[in-house]
Design an enzyme around this catalytic site. Structure first.
Site, PDB file in Angstrom:
ATOM      1  N   ASP A 115     -42.626  12.208  18.288  1.00 36.65           N
ATOM      2  CA  ASP A 115     -42.904  11.620  16.976  1.00 36.65           C
ATOM      3  C   ASP A 115     -41.643  11.652  16.119  1.00 36.65           C
ATOM      4  OD1 ASP A 115     -45.877  11.273  15.273  1.00 36.65           O
ATOM      5  OD2 ASP A 115     -43.977  11.269  14.179  1.00 36.65           O
ATOM      6  N   LYS A 116     -41.414  10.554  15.427  1.00 36.16           N
ATOM      7  CA  LYS A 116     -40.225  10.429  14.577  1.00 36.16           C
ATOM      8  C   LYS A 116     -40.408  11.100  13.210  1.00 36.16           C
ATOM      9  CE  LYS A 116     -37.386   6.591  12.778  1.00 36.16           C
ATOM     10  NZ  LYS A 116     -37.357   5.111  12.642  1.00 36.16           N
ATOM     11  N   GLU A 176     -45.801   1.650  13.269  1.00 36.85           N
ATOM     12  CA  GLU A 176     -45.995   1.408  11.843  1.00 36.85           C
ATOM     13  C   GLU A 176     -47.382   0.783  11.761  1.00 36.85           C
ATOM     14  OE1 GLU A 176     -44.353   2.181   9.179  1.00 36.85           O
ATOM     15  OE2 GLU A 176     -42.612   3.050  10.168  1.00 36.85           O
ATOM     16  N   TYR A 225     -48.076  -6.832  10.518  1.00 36.21           N
ATOM     17  CA  TYR A 225     -48.499  -5.681  11.341  1.00 36.21           C
ATOM     18  C   TYR A 225     -49.218  -6.142  12.606  1.00 36.21           C
ATOM     19  CZ  TYR A 225     -51.764  -2.153  13.057  1.00 36.21           C
ATOM     20  OH  TYR A 225     -52.519  -1.350  13.878  1.00 36.21           O
ATOM     21  N   GLN A 239     -59.511   6.128  -1.661  1.00 37.30           N
ATOM     22  CA  GLN A 239     -60.577   6.143  -2.685  1.00 37.30           C
ATOM     23  C   GLN A 239     -61.075   7.573  -2.929  1.00 37.30           C
ATOM     24  OE1 GLN A 239     -60.061   3.458  -3.816  1.00 37.30           O
ATOM     25  NE2 GLN A 239     -59.551   2.167  -2.054  1.00 37.30           N
ATOM     26  N   LYS A 293     -48.379  -5.840  16.747  1.00 38.96           N
ATOM     27  CA  LYS A 293     -49.248  -5.160  17.722  1.00 38.96           C
ATOM     28  C   LYS A 293     -49.617  -6.133  18.841  1.00 38.96           C
ATOM     29  CE  LYS A 293     -50.699  -1.534  17.678  1.00 38.96           C
ATOM     30  NZ  LYS A 293     -50.153  -0.231  18.178  1.00 38.96           N
ATOM     31  N   THR A 302     -55.168  -2.511  18.557  1.00 40.41           N
ATOM     32  CA  THR A 302     -56.111  -2.711  17.459  1.00 40.41           C
ATOM     33  C   THR A 302     -56.924  -3.984  17.643  1.00 40.41           C
ATOM     34  OG1 THR A 302     -56.181  -3.253  15.099  1.00 40.41           O
ATOM     35  CG2 THR A 302     -54.145  -3.764  16.229  1.00 40.41           C
ATOM     36  N   ASP A 303     -58.103  -4.000  17.044  1.00 40.85           N
ATOM     37  CA  ASP A 303     -58.916  -5.234  17.062  1.00 40.85           C
ATOM     38  C   ASP A 303     -58.274  -6.348  16.229  1.00 40.85           C
ATOM     39  OD1 ASP A 303     -59.375  -4.146  14.521  1.00 40.85           O
ATOM     40  OD2 ASP A 303     -61.565  -4.084  14.709  1.00 40.85           O
ATOM     41  N   GLU A 304     -57.293  -5.983  15.388  1.00 36.15           N
ATOM     42  CA  GLU A 304     -56.676  -6.995  14.519  1.00 36.15           C
ATOM     43  C   GLU A 304     -55.893  -8.053  15.285  1.00 36.15           C
ATOM     44  OE1 GLU A 304     -54.639  -5.683  11.073  1.00 36.15           O
ATOM     45  OE2 GLU A 304     -56.038  -4.046  10.704  1.00 36.15           O
TER      46      GLU A 304
HETATM   47  P1  NAD Z   1     -50.206   6.540  11.457  1.00 34.81           P
HETATM   48  O1  NAD Z   1     -49.385   5.627  10.619  1.00 34.81           O
HETATM   49  O2  NAD Z   1     -51.102   7.538  10.801  1.00 34.81           O
HETATM   50  O3  NAD Z   1     -49.254   7.364  12.447  1.00 34.81           O
HETATM   51  C1  NAD Z   1     -48.198   6.797  13.138  1.00 34.81           C
HETATM   52  C2  NAD Z   1     -47.365   7.910  13.752  1.00 34.81           C
HETATM   53  O4  NAD Z   1     -46.305   7.320  14.533  1.00 34.81           O
HETATM   54  C3  NAD Z   1     -46.696   8.822  12.723  1.00 34.81           C
HETATM   55  O5  NAD Z   1     -46.813  10.178  13.114  1.00 34.81           O
HETATM   56  C4  NAD Z   1     -45.237   8.389  12.755  1.00 34.81           C
HETATM   57  O6  NAD Z   1     -44.324   9.427  12.411  1.00 34.81           O
HETATM   58  C5  NAD Z   1     -45.079   7.962  14.203  1.00 34.81           C
HETATM   59  N1  NAD Z   1     -43.985   6.985  14.394  1.00 34.81           N
HETATM   60  C6  NAD Z   1     -43.762   5.855  13.682  1.00 34.81           C
HETATM   61  N2  NAD Z   1     -42.661   5.224  14.137  1.00 34.81           N
HETATM   62  C7  NAD Z   1     -42.187   5.961  15.177  1.00 34.81           C
HETATM   63  C8  NAD Z   1     -41.098   5.823  16.061  1.00 34.81           C
HETATM   64  N3  NAD Z   1     -40.248   4.779  15.968  1.00 34.81           N
HETATM   65  N4  NAD Z   1     -40.899   6.762  17.012  1.00 34.81           N
HETATM   66  C9  NAD Z   1     -41.752   7.819  17.116  1.00 34.81           C
HETATM   67  N5  NAD Z   1     -42.795   8.007  16.300  1.00 34.81           N
HETATM   68  C10 NAD Z   1     -43.023   7.089  15.337  1.00 34.81           C
HETATM   69  O7  NAD Z   1     -51.021   5.585  12.434  1.00 34.81           O
HETATM   70  P2  NAD Z   1     -52.532   5.677  12.942  1.00 34.81           P
HETATM   71  O8  NAD Z   1     -53.425   5.078  11.933  1.00 34.81           O
HETATM   72  O9  NAD Z   1     -52.792   7.022  13.449  1.00 34.81           O
HETATM   73  O10 NAD Z   1     -52.461   4.651  14.183  1.00 34.81           O
HETATM   74  C11 NAD Z   1     -52.045   5.101  15.455  1.00 34.81           C
HETATM   75  C12 NAD Z   1     -52.128   3.964  16.457  1.00 34.81           C
HETATM   76  O11 NAD Z   1     -53.464   3.482  16.535  1.00 34.81           O
HETATM   77  C13 NAD Z   1     -51.265   2.757  16.094  1.00 34.81           C
HETATM   78  O12 NAD Z   1     -50.724   2.226  17.296  1.00 34.81           O
HETATM   79  C14 NAD Z   1     -52.254   1.776  15.488  1.00 34.81           C
HETATM   80  O13 NAD Z   1     -51.822   0.441  15.673  1.00 34.81           O
HETATM   81  C15 NAD Z   1     -53.490   2.078  16.300  1.00 34.81           C
HETATM   82  N6  NAD Z   1     -54.788   1.786  15.669  1.00 34.81           N
HETATM   83  C16 NAD Z   1     -55.076   2.275  14.419  1.00 34.81           C
HETATM   84  C17 NAD Z   1     -56.335   2.070  13.874  1.00 34.81           C
HETATM   85  C18 NAD Z   1     -56.705   2.643  12.514  1.00 34.81           C
HETATM   86  O14 NAD Z   1     -57.817   2.443  12.059  1.00 34.81           O
HETATM   87  N7  NAD Z   1     -55.834   3.374  11.815  1.00 34.81           N
HETATM   88  C19 NAD Z   1     -57.299   1.346  14.597  1.00 34.81           C
HETATM   89  C20 NAD Z   1     -56.961   0.846  15.855  1.00 34.81           C
HETATM   90  C21 NAD Z   1     -55.715   1.079  16.388  1.00 34.81           C
HETATM   91  O1  DAU Z   2     -58.905  -2.676  12.489  1.00 32.27           O
HETATM   92  C1  DAU Z   2     -58.009  -1.669  12.864  1.00 32.27           C
HETATM   93  C2  DAU Z   2     -56.940  -1.513  11.807  1.00 32.27           C
HETATM   94  O2  DAU Z   2     -57.533  -0.805  10.733  1.00 32.27           O
HETATM   95  C3  DAU Z   2     -55.708  -0.782  12.318  1.00 32.27           C
HETATM   96  O3  DAU Z   2     -55.073  -1.578  13.298  1.00 32.27           O
HETATM   97  C4  DAU Z   2     -54.711  -0.488  11.191  1.00 32.27           C
HETATM   98  O4  DAU Z   2     -53.656   0.316  11.674  1.00 32.27           O
HETATM   99  C5  DAU Z   2     -55.442   0.250  10.088  1.00 32.27           C
HETATM  100  O5  DAU Z   2     -54.568   0.433   8.985  1.00 32.27           O
HETATM  101  C6  DAU Z   2     -56.680  -0.523   9.642  1.00 32.27           C
HETATM  102  O6  DAU Z   2     -56.292  -1.763   9.001  1.00 32.27           O
HETATM  103  P1  DAU Z   2     -57.054  -2.304   7.678  1.00 32.27           P
HETATM  104  O7  DAU Z   2     -56.127  -3.211   6.974  1.00 32.27           O
HETATM  105  O8  DAU Z   2     -58.415  -2.790   8.029  1.00 32.27           O
HETATM  106  O9  DAU Z   2     -57.245  -0.888   6.902  1.00 32.27           O
HETATM  107  P2  DAU Z   2     -57.015  -0.439   5.369  1.00 32.27           P
HETATM  108  O10 DAU Z   2     -57.471   0.982   5.294  1.00 32.27           O
HETATM  109  O11 DAU Z   2     -55.670  -0.765   4.878  1.00 32.27           O
HETATM  110  O12 DAU Z   2     -58.048  -1.346   4.574  1.00 32.27           O
HETATM  111  C7  DAU Z   2     -59.434  -1.416   4.932  1.00 32.27           C
HETATM  112  C8  DAU Z   2     -60.080  -2.489   4.071  1.00 32.27           C
HETATM  113  O13 DAU Z   2     -60.118  -2.043   2.713  1.00 32.27           O
HETATM  114  C9  DAU Z   2     -59.323  -3.798   4.051  1.00 32.27           C
HETATM  115  O14 DAU Z   2     -60.251  -4.866   4.008  1.00 32.27           O
HETATM  116  C10 DAU Z   2     -58.507  -3.739   2.759  1.00 32.27           C
HETATM  117  C11 DAU Z   2     -59.405  -2.943   1.833  1.00 32.27           C
HETATM  118  N1  DAU Z   2     -58.735  -2.084   0.830  1.00 32.27           N
HETATM  119  C12 DAU Z   2     -57.725  -1.266   1.239  1.00 32.27           C
HETATM  120  C13 DAU Z   2     -57.112  -0.406   0.335  1.00 32.27           C
HETATM  121  C14 DAU Z   2     -55.987   0.510   0.757  1.00 32.27           C
HETATM  122  C15 DAU Z   2     -59.198  -2.066  -0.486  1.00 32.27           C
HETATM  123  O15 DAU Z   2     -60.148  -2.812  -0.850  1.00 32.27           O
HETATM  124  N2  DAU Z   2     -58.600  -1.216  -1.365  1.00 32.27           N
HETATM  125  C16 DAU Z   2     -57.585  -0.377  -1.021  1.00 32.27           C
HETATM  126  O16 DAU Z   2     -57.099   0.381  -1.872  1.00 32.27           O
END
Ligand code: NAD
Ligand code: DAU
Length: 336
Positions: free
Chosen positions: A37-38, A85, A152, A196, A156, A125-127
């Site tokens: 991890d970075k 990211e 983003y 929130q 992906k 991700t589903d995105e």
């Molecule tokens: P996050 O942003 O919380 O964590 C990302 C981690 O990656 C951090 O610890 C960061 O330091 C590390 N990182 C970033 N750039 C790096 C690099 N160049 N080298 C090494 N480490 C690095 O992310 P998250 O929400 O935990 O998501 C993790 C994975 O899951 C991602 O691939 C994301 O696309 C995927 N994902 C997230 C969600 C979601 O709801 N958050 C849903 C589906 C898939």
């Molecule tokens: O679907 C999987 C994805 O879910 C992952 O790939 C991404 O890494 C993860 O960040 C997440 O993406 P979203 O854009 O769906 O998540 P976020 O938490 O940013 O926002 C969820 C929803 O809420 C989205 O419709 C935007 C809205 N939102 C978000 C924020 C931060 C608000 O209405 N208010 C807010 O303050």
């Protein structure tokens, strides 16, 4: 069945990666984890603090660093690639780090996978599938065409396509999973649910984008971990599996549930400017994962999962406090 003993988890100090590390330590005592991890703004060593040092080792470094990968990949039998990211709003403000980490970083890991013959699981991700209309009966499946909307999600999608090409061309042993929106402990305060909750805890009104009717398909992060473990060990090589737990909810419903659970009026929030290009709805059909591998989610009661999450943020202010002010400053500059 593949039985890994030494795995590398990239991004293991982030939200979902660190939850996966905890899951492996708790459930698979024979497995050693090297976290790569970075430690960007989203990575926090506290997320894996207290885990046994003979089970988990942290290497601080960049997945784009090929020499570092040459040093650490040999001796491991699998890479589980979470590092990214991950935040859409950041990708709109400044896409460049997304290209580097998500696209170039995946390329570097695939090259190391090719060189050292390890098993590779790619977290996505589903995105990548774009969005659905609110009234569309369809859900995403493994055969839905790619149609990403944001900087983003397009990076992906690019990384997924690299995995597929490297698998077909070089015969790598890979799998891909595309999961829906995760919630649970250790999620950064920039994301919707933690933002929130911590707004309410700091006396700031929650912020809802646009008309609040956008739908996300919520899954508890522990269920994501169990699915990834199952795919890593029992998934068919070269396959993609969608991960979701039938958790579709509109943002306004989720926000009102948080407000009520925290003793506020359900209208005690601000409407703010919408996210540019904001995806309307995501929805996962996880039939393949459920029928082929027999996976089932444990956290099927969203209200109680949300209550646990609210309690976790209430009890762990020292964890999120340092990031809160800077995160809100950034949002304020964007009018959100
Ligand atoms: P996050 O942003 O919380 O964590 C990302 C981690 O990656 C951090 O610890 C960061 O330091 C590390 N990182 C970033 N750039 C790096 C690099 N160049 N080298 C090494 N480490 C690095 O992310 P998250 O929400 O935990 O998501 C993790 C994975 O899951 C991602 O691939 C994301 O696309 C995927 N994902 C997230 C969600 C979601 O709801 N958050 C849903 C589906 C898939
Ligand atoms: O679907 C999987 C994805 O879910 C992952 O790939 C991404 O890494 C993860 O960040 C997440 O993406 P979203 O854009 O769906 O998540 P976020 O938490 O940013 O926002 C969820 C929803 O809420 C989205 O419709 C935007 C809205 N939102 C978000 C924020 C931060 C608000 O209405 N208010 C807010 O303050």
């Amino acid at each position: 069945v593949f039985e890994p003993r030494n795995i590398i988890v990239t991004g293991g100090c982030g939200f979902i990666g660190s939850n996966f590390v905890h899951y492996v330590v708790d459930n698979h005592p024979d497995v050693h984890v090297t976290v790569l991890d970075k430690l960007t703004y989203a990575g926090n060593v506290e997320n894996i603090a207290g885990l046994p040092s003979d089970r988990v080792e942290l290497v601080v470094g960049d997945i784009c660093d090929a020499e570092l990968l040459d040093r650490i990949v040999p001796g491991h039998d699998a890479i589980v690639h979470y590092a990214a990211e991950s935040h859409n709003d950041n990708s709109i403000a400044d896409p460049e780090p997304f290209l580097r980490t998500n696209v170039e970083g995946t390329f570097r890991l695939l090259e190391a996978t090719r060189k050292y013959g390890v098993r590779y699981h790619h977290i996505s991700t589903d995105e990548v599938y774009g969005d659905l209309a609110l009234d569309d009966p369809a859900r995403f499946t493994e055969s839905t065409p790619y149609h990403p909307s944001s900087p983003y999600s397009s990076t992906k999608a690019a990384s997924d396509l690299l995995v597929r090409a490297w698998t077909r061309t070089y015969g790598l042993r890979t799998t891909i999973s595309n999961c829906s929106n995760n919630y649970g402990p250790f999620q950064h305060v920039e994301k919707f649910i933690p933002r929130q909750i911590t707004n309410i805890l700091t006396g700031v009104r929650p912020k809802l984008y646009g008309d609040g009717r956008n739908v996300r398909d919520w899954i508890h992060t522990e269920d994501h971990s169990s699915a990834v473990w199952m795919i890593l060990t029992r998934g068919r090589i070269g396959e993609t599996y969608l991960i979701g737990a039938d958790g579709e909810r509109s943002n306004i419903d989720v926000l009102r549930a948080i407000l009520v659970a925290m003793g506020r009026s359900e209208d005690d929030f601000d409407w703010v400017k919408d996210r540019p290009g904001h995806d309307r709805r995501y929805a996962i059909d996880a039939t393949k994962l459920r029928t082929e591998l027999g996976w089932m989610p444990k956290h099927t009661d969203f209200a109680s999962g949300l209550e646990d999450t609210i309690r976790w943020y209430t009890d762990n202010e020292a964890w999120w406090r340092p990031a809160k002010a800077a995160t809100e400053r950034k949002y304020a500059e964007q009018g959100q």
